[in-house]
Design a protein around this motif. Structure first.
Motif, PDB file in Angstrom:
ATOM      1  N   ASN A 125       9.770 -71.852   1.014  1.00 17.22           N
ATOM      2  CA  ASN A 125      10.823 -72.665   1.882  1.00 17.22           C
ATOM      3  C   ASN A 125       9.985 -73.649   2.520  1.00 17.22           C
ATOM      4  O   ASN A 125      10.605 -74.890   2.734  1.00 17.22           O
ATOM      5  N   TYR A 126       8.676 -73.417   2.895  1.00 18.43           N
ATOM      6  CA  TYR A 126       7.959 -74.574   3.683  1.00 18.43           C
ATOM      7  C   TYR A 126       7.843 -75.650   2.762  1.00 18.43           C
ATOM      8  O   TYR A 126       7.812 -76.833   3.259  1.00 18.43           O
ATOM      9  N   ILE A 127       7.283 -75.423   1.428  1.00 20.25           N
ATOM     10  CA  ILE A 127       7.107 -76.488   0.636  1.00 20.25           C
ATOM     11  C   ILE A 127       8.117 -77.278   0.347  1.00 20.25           C
ATOM     12  O   ILE A 127       8.193 -78.386   0.182  1.00 20.25           O
ATOM     13  N   ASN A 128       9.450 -76.414   0.173  1.00 24.19           N
ATOM     14  CA  ASN A 128      10.526 -77.302  -0.366  1.00 24.19           C
ATOM     15  C   ASN A 128      11.137 -78.302   0.886  1.00 24.19           C
ATOM     16  O   ASN A 128      11.870 -79.239   0.565  1.00 24.19           O
ATOM     17  N   LYS A 129      10.745 -77.994   2.234  1.00 19.11           N
ATOM     18  CA  LYS A 129      11.174 -78.902   3.308  1.00 19.11           C
ATOM     19  C   LYS A 129      10.246 -79.987   3.180  1.00 19.11           C
ATOM     20  O   LYS A 129      10.565 -81.088   4.063  1.00 19.11           O
ATOM     21  N   ARG A 130       9.014 -79.856   2.655  1.00 21.98           N
ATOM     22  CA  ARG A 130       8.180 -81.105   2.653  1.00 21.98           C
ATOM     23  C   ARG A 130       8.397 -82.013   1.285  1.00 21.98           C
ATOM     24  O   ARG A 130       9.500 -82.018   0.699  1.00 21.98           O
ATOM     25  N   ASN A 131       7.326 -83.147   1.113  1.00 22.95           N
ATOM     26  CA  ASN A 131       7.552 -83.910   0.098  1.00 22.95           C
ATOM     27  C   ASN A 131       7.256 -83.349  -1.180  1.00 22.95           C
ATOM     28  O   ASN A 131       5.938 -83.599  -1.746  1.00 22.95           O
ATOM     29  N   ALA A 132       8.101 -82.537  -1.758  1.00 24.70           N
ATOM     30  CA  ALA A 132       7.835 -81.788  -3.052  1.00 24.70           C
ATOM     31  C   ALA A 132       8.629 -81.398  -3.876  1.00 24.70           C
ATOM     32  O   ALA A 132       9.949 -81.412  -3.316  1.00 24.70           O
ATOM     33  N   ILE A 133       8.306 -81.230  -5.090  1.00 24.37           N
ATOM     34  CA  ILE A 133       9.462 -80.580  -6.239  1.00 24.37           C
ATOM     35  C   ILE A 133       8.781 -79.137  -6.553  1.00 24.37           C
ATOM     36  O   ILE A 133       7.754 -79.482  -7.219  1.00 24.37           O
ATOM     37  N   CYS A 134       9.444 -78.393  -6.405  1.00 27.03           N
ATOM     38  CA  CYS A 134       8.774 -76.698  -6.643  1.00 27.03           C
ATOM     39  C   CYS A 134       9.543 -76.149  -7.805  1.00 27.03           C
ATOM     40  O   CYS A 134      10.564 -75.996  -7.768  1.00 27.03           O
ATOM     41  N   ILE A 135       8.898 -75.548  -8.594  1.00 26.58           N
ATOM     42  CA  ILE A 135       9.490 -74.537  -9.584  1.00 26.58           C
ATOM     43  C   ILE A 135       8.733 -73.261  -9.576  1.00 26.58           C
ATOM     44  O   ILE A 135       7.216 -73.533  -9.874  1.00 26.58           O
ATOM     45  N   VAL A 136       9.280 -72.249  -9.433  1.00 28.79           N
ATOM     46  CA  VAL A 136       8.325 -70.975  -9.243  1.00 28.79           C
ATOM     47  C   VAL A 136       8.887 -70.080 -10.129  1.00 28.79           C
ATOM     48  O   VAL A 136      10.179 -69.851 -10.132  1.00 28.79           O
ATOM     49  N   ALA A 137       8.200 -69.551 -10.917  1.00 26.18           N
ATOM     50  CA  ALA A 137       8.533 -68.274 -12.030  1.00 26.18           C
ATOM     51  C   ALA A 137       8.249 -67.226 -11.233  1.00 26.18           C
ATOM     52  O   ALA A 137       7.170 -66.869 -10.635  1.00 26.18           O
ATOM     53  N   THR A 138       9.084 -65.966 -11.439  1.00 21.27           N
ATOM     54  CA  THR A 138       8.738 -64.680 -10.413  1.00 21.27           C
ATOM     55  C   THR A 138       9.338 -63.681 -11.152  1.00 21.27           C
ATOM     56  O   THR A 138      10.501 -63.751 -11.746  1.00 21.27           O
ATOM     57  N   HIS A 139       9.019 -62.189 -10.977  1.00 26.40           N
ATOM     58  CA  HIS A 139       9.839 -61.191 -11.372  1.00 26.40           C
ATOM     59  C   HIS A 139      10.476 -60.614  -9.997  1.00 26.40           C
ATOM     60  O   HIS A 139      11.433 -59.453 -10.101  1.00 26.40           O
ATOM     61  N   ASP A 140      10.116 -61.104  -9.028  1.00 29.04           N
ATOM     62  CA  ASP A 140      10.635 -60.655  -7.781  1.00 29.04           C
ATOM     63  C   ASP A 140      12.223 -61.062  -7.438  1.00 29.04           C
ATOM     64  O   ASP A 140      12.431 -62.151  -6.882  1.00 29.04           O
ATOM     65  N   ARG A 141      13.186 -60.343  -7.944  1.00 28.72           N
ATOM     66  CA  ARG A 141      14.666 -60.484  -7.763  1.00 28.72           C
ATOM     67  C   ARG A 141      15.033 -60.711  -6.194  1.00 28.72           C
ATOM     68  O   ARG A 141      15.980 -61.434  -5.874  1.00 28.72           O
ATOM     69  N   GLU A 142      14.128 -59.885  -5.413  1.00 30.50           N
ATOM     70  CA  GLU A 142      14.269 -60.027  -4.153  1.00 30.50           C
ATOM     71  C   GLU A 142      14.244 -61.330  -3.345  1.00 30.50           C
ATOM     72  O   GLU A 142      14.985 -61.509  -2.301  1.00 30.50           O
ATOM     73  N   LEU A 143      13.503 -62.178  -4.045  1.00 35.77           N
ATOM     74  CA  LEU A 143      13.424 -63.542  -3.534  1.00 35.77           C
ATOM     75  C   LEU A 143      14.907 -64.377  -3.509  1.00 35.77           C
ATOM     76  O   LEU A 143      14.872 -65.385  -2.704  1.00 35.77           O
ATOM     77  N   SER A 144      15.713 -63.828  -4.403  1.00 32.41           N
ATOM     78  CA  SER A 144      16.877 -64.579  -4.529  1.00 32.41           C
ATOM     79  C   SER A 144      17.697 -64.795  -3.293  1.00 32.41           C
ATOM     80  O   SER A 144      18.245 -65.798  -3.139  1.00 32.41           O
ATOM     81  N   ASP A 145      17.827 -63.811  -2.537  1.00 31.78           N
ATOM     82  CA  ASP A 145      18.813 -63.739  -1.676  1.00 31.78           C
ATOM     83  C   ASP A 145      18.002 -64.607  -0.176  1.00 31.78           C
ATOM     84  O   ASP A 145      18.693 -65.277   0.332  1.00 31.78           O
ATOM     85  N   ILE A 146      16.728 -64.577  -0.366  1.00 30.48           N
ATOM     86  CA  ILE A 146      15.999 -65.122   0.857  1.00 30.48           C
ATOM     87  C   ILE A 146      15.992 -66.513   0.704  1.00 30.48           C
ATOM     88  O   ILE A 146      15.966 -67.716   1.525  1.00 30.48           O
ATOM     89  N   LEU A 147      15.773 -67.110  -0.642  1.00 29.11           N
ATOM     90  CA  LEU A 147      15.523 -68.657  -0.969  1.00 29.11           C
ATOM     91  C   LEU A 147      16.918 -69.339  -1.463  1.00 29.11           C
ATOM     92  O   LEU A 147      16.986 -70.502  -1.768  1.00 29.11           O
ATOM     93  N   LYS A 148      18.014 -68.677  -1.496  1.00 31.85           N
ATOM     94  CA  LYS A 148      19.519 -69.206  -1.998  1.00 31.85           C
ATOM     95  C   LYS A 148      19.718 -70.547  -1.553  1.00 31.85           C
ATOM     96  O   LYS A 148      20.307 -71.359  -1.734  1.00 31.85           O
ATOM     97  N   GLU A 149      19.316 -70.682  -0.113  1.00 30.04           N
ATOM     98  CA  GLU A 149      19.703 -72.061   0.341  1.00 30.04           C
ATOM     99  C   GLU A 149      18.793 -73.121   0.155  1.00 30.04           C
ATOM    100  O   GLU A 149      19.396 -74.203   0.040  1.00 30.04           O
ATOM    101  N   ASN A 150      17.795 -73.004  -0.292  1.00 32.95           N
ATOM    102  CA  ASN A 150      16.841 -74.099  -0.646  1.00 32.95           C
ATOM    103  C   ASN A 150      16.621 -74.093  -2.157  1.00 32.95           C
ATOM    104  O   ASN A 150      15.544 -75.131  -2.552  1.00 32.95           O
ATOM    105  N   TYR A 151      16.854 -72.958  -3.015  1.00 40.02           N
ATOM    106  CA  TYR A 151      16.487 -73.090  -4.166  1.00 40.02           C
ATOM    107  C   TYR A 151      17.645 -72.956  -5.164  1.00 40.02           C
ATOM    108  O   TYR A 151      18.681 -71.955  -4.951  1.00 40.02           O
ATOM    109  N   ASP A 152      17.562 -73.400  -6.471  1.00 45.22           N
ATOM    110  CA  ASP A 152      18.620 -73.102  -7.523  1.00 45.22           C
ATOM    111  C   ASP A 152      17.769 -72.114  -8.492  1.00 45.22           C
ATOM    112  O   ASP A 152      16.747 -71.991  -8.527  1.00 45.22           O
ATOM    113  N   PHE A 153      18.751 -71.251  -9.311  1.00 46.63           N
ATOM    114  CA  PHE A 153      18.172 -70.175 -10.069  1.00 46.63           C
ATOM    115  C   PHE A 153      18.368 -70.499 -11.446  1.00 46.63           C
ATOM    116  O   PHE A 153      19.695 -70.474 -11.824  1.00 46.63           O
ATOM    117  N   TYR A 154      17.452 -70.190 -12.194  1.00 47.41           N
ATOM    118  CA  TYR A 154      17.659 -70.079 -13.586  1.00 47.41           C
ATOM    119  C   TYR A 154      16.707 -69.013 -14.187  1.00 47.41           C
ATOM    120  O   TYR A 154      15.941 -68.424 -13.311  1.00 47.41           O
TER     121      TYR A 154
END
Length: 521
Positions: free
Chosen positions: A436-465
């Protein structure tokens, strides 16, 4: 000596891939010797993106200078659209003007290829400067001649004994100095100067900037031109003449006379080296583009902090599956099981950004985006020598990205399995806050993860594929490698264990344990 290669051979060789043994630790010497900038691709990002292998795929150069320049160019993306367009025009010129390309390639082919890059090794090492040795070896080197003349004039055969003793002493001096004196490096300097003379004589307005610079540098290096000529002659004919130079300490005398000049002209030599290599490297890229013309596009650079790649592919895949992605304001979270294509996708996007910002082309149907500073965290490793754990190595890796986001150019940060080396609660909490910190900065972030729990936390700042695959007892693993919108719902790890033959007891109990854990959550 070499036989001059024909233009017909060069024409036939234009579309061939260069399969040769390369020493990357020698190829990158020029890069190590030159100044870095804020957007130079760091070692971890280079390794994360498997850029050594990409370099090999792109490399169609003939000369040592060409491959060194190509490597340096890939490590230093350009953040100026006009400069990129100028470079792109030259690449297009070499695709369109076959006569010019063949003439240049013929010249590069005739250069002495040195896999050990001994010219740069000579410059890189601390060149010994000794006026005393220069004077001493000059005097000692002529003593055998004076003794021989004395034996002839005075008709005294005993003087020849003194000649033999003196030659023996000089041979001893030569053996002692052999490790210090890099006469071979001077021969390659001579070859560089000769090649630059040929290139600078080519009449073509579109490469005039290069030929004019070469002429200027050659004038400044004229003192070295004359000094290296003798060494070139001595090392001709397989070094046969070199044997006759040893008793007279010719190499030693020339080297120490030149050493002061070499130190003073080091930067000019490097500039000429890169200038020659850059032409060879740009021709190499033009040949690569010709071989892949249906896969390439010209990038469109915009001011807006966004990125769009349509039907992008990775240069190392023989049968690539094209994928598209558009990023605007929000970051991207990739989910999916192992081997489904997440890491390759991260590398595909990153590599195309780098190609777009170094050689003004991308392997895609369309590329549109702002200039980006690429800093990755895909495969940090434990560092046993320093005592760093995997977690600490990754924490430092992510910190590079955070610091990069403070710069003027937006940072593009592909991250694979953030903080996989720590416990789930801390991993998810810290990962969410960092992303969330990186996304608010001057950045374009793509993160690959197995942690589906992150989806609810990041849904306002990230799209999901996600990427997906099937596992069955008949066909095993089946991947389509296609990016899909949403969050992966599959968990195929246990199916995979069943497919490769794990005991049924383990499989059944694993399913029951997963079910209990999901019900508990």
């Amino acid at each position: 000596m070499f036989l001059d290669v024909s233009k017909d051979f060069i024409k036939k060789d234009l579309n061939s891939t260069k399969y040769r043994k390369r020493n990357i630790n020698k190829i990158n010497t020029l890069f190590k010797l030159t100044e870095k900038n804020d957007f130079t691709i760091d070692d971890q990002t280079w390794d994360d993106l498997m850029m050594n292998e990409v370099f090999y795929e792109l490399d169609r150069t003939y000369s040592t200078e060409g491959e060194a320049a190509l490597y340096k160019m890939l490590r230093n993306p350009i953040m100026d659209e006009e400069k990129l367009k100028e470079r792109g025009k030259l690449i297009d010129l070499f695709k369109e003007n076959l006569d010019l390309t063949v003439n240049l390639r013929k010249t590069f082919y005739n250069m002495i290829y040195d896999s050990k890059n001994r010219l740069l090794d000579m410059i890189n090492d601390l060149i010994p400067v000794s006026k005393l040795k220069s004077f001493f070896y000059g005097i000692v080197g002529i003593i055998p001649i004076l003794l021989i003349l004395a034996a002839i004039i005075f008709k005294e055969p005993k003087i020849m004994i003194a000649v033999l003793v003196d030659i023996f002493i000089n041979m001893y001096i030569h053996n002692k100095e052999e490790s210090t004196i890099n006469a071979i490096g001077l021969i390659y300097l001579r070859d560089l100067i000769n090649t630059s003379k040929k290139l600078s004589s080519i009449k073509n307005d579109e490469i005039k900037l290069y030929t004019t610079k070469m002429k200027t540098l050659l004038n400044e290096l004229s003192v070295l031109d004359k000094s290296t000529y003798l060494l070139k002659v001595l090392n001709s004919f397989g070094g046969l003449l070199q044997m006759f130079s040893i008793p007279f300490l010719i190499e030693e005398s020339v080297f120490y006379r030149m050493s002061i000049k070499l130190v003073g002209k080091k930067n000019k030599i490097l500039e000429l080296y890169y200038l020659v290599g850059e032409l060879d490297a740009l021709i190499s890229i033009s040949l690569y583009q010709n071989d892949n013309k249906e896969k390439c596009c010209t990038p469109q650079f915009i001011k807006e902090n966004s990125l769009k790649i349509t039907d992008g592919i990775h240069p190392l895949l023989k049968n690539p599956v094209a994928n598209s992605l558009e990023i605007f304001k929000k970051g991207i979270v990739l989910t999916g099981t192992n081997m489904s294509g997440k890491s390759t996708f991260l590398r595909m996007i990153s590599t195309n950004i780098l190609l777009a910002q170094t050689f003004n082309f991308a392997l895609a149907h369309e590329y549109k985006g702002c200039f980006l500073n690429i800093i990755s965290s895909i495969s940090p490793k434990d560092d046993i020598t320093s005592g760093k754990s995997y977690y600490l190595a990754e924490a430092e890796s992510i910190l590079r990205i955070i610091k990069g986001s403070e710069k003027e150019i937006p940072v593009f940060c592909p991250i694979d399995e953030i903080f996989r080396g720590t416990n789930p609660a801390e991993r998810i909490s810290s990962s969410a806050e960092i992303l969330n910190y990186i996304n608010k900065r001057n950045a374009i972030c793509i993160v690959a993860t197995h942690d589906r729990e992150l989806s609810d936390i990041l849904k306002e700042n990230y799209d999901f594929y996600y990427f997906s695959e099937d596992v069955d007892n008949k066909n095993g693993l089946k991947f389509d490698y296609k990016l899909k919108k949403g969050i992966s719902k599959t968990r195929n790890a246990i199916k995979l264990l069943d497919y490769i033959g794990y005991p049924k007891e383990i499989i059944q109990k694993s399913y029951r344990r997963v079910e209990r854990m999901e019900n508990f959550i």
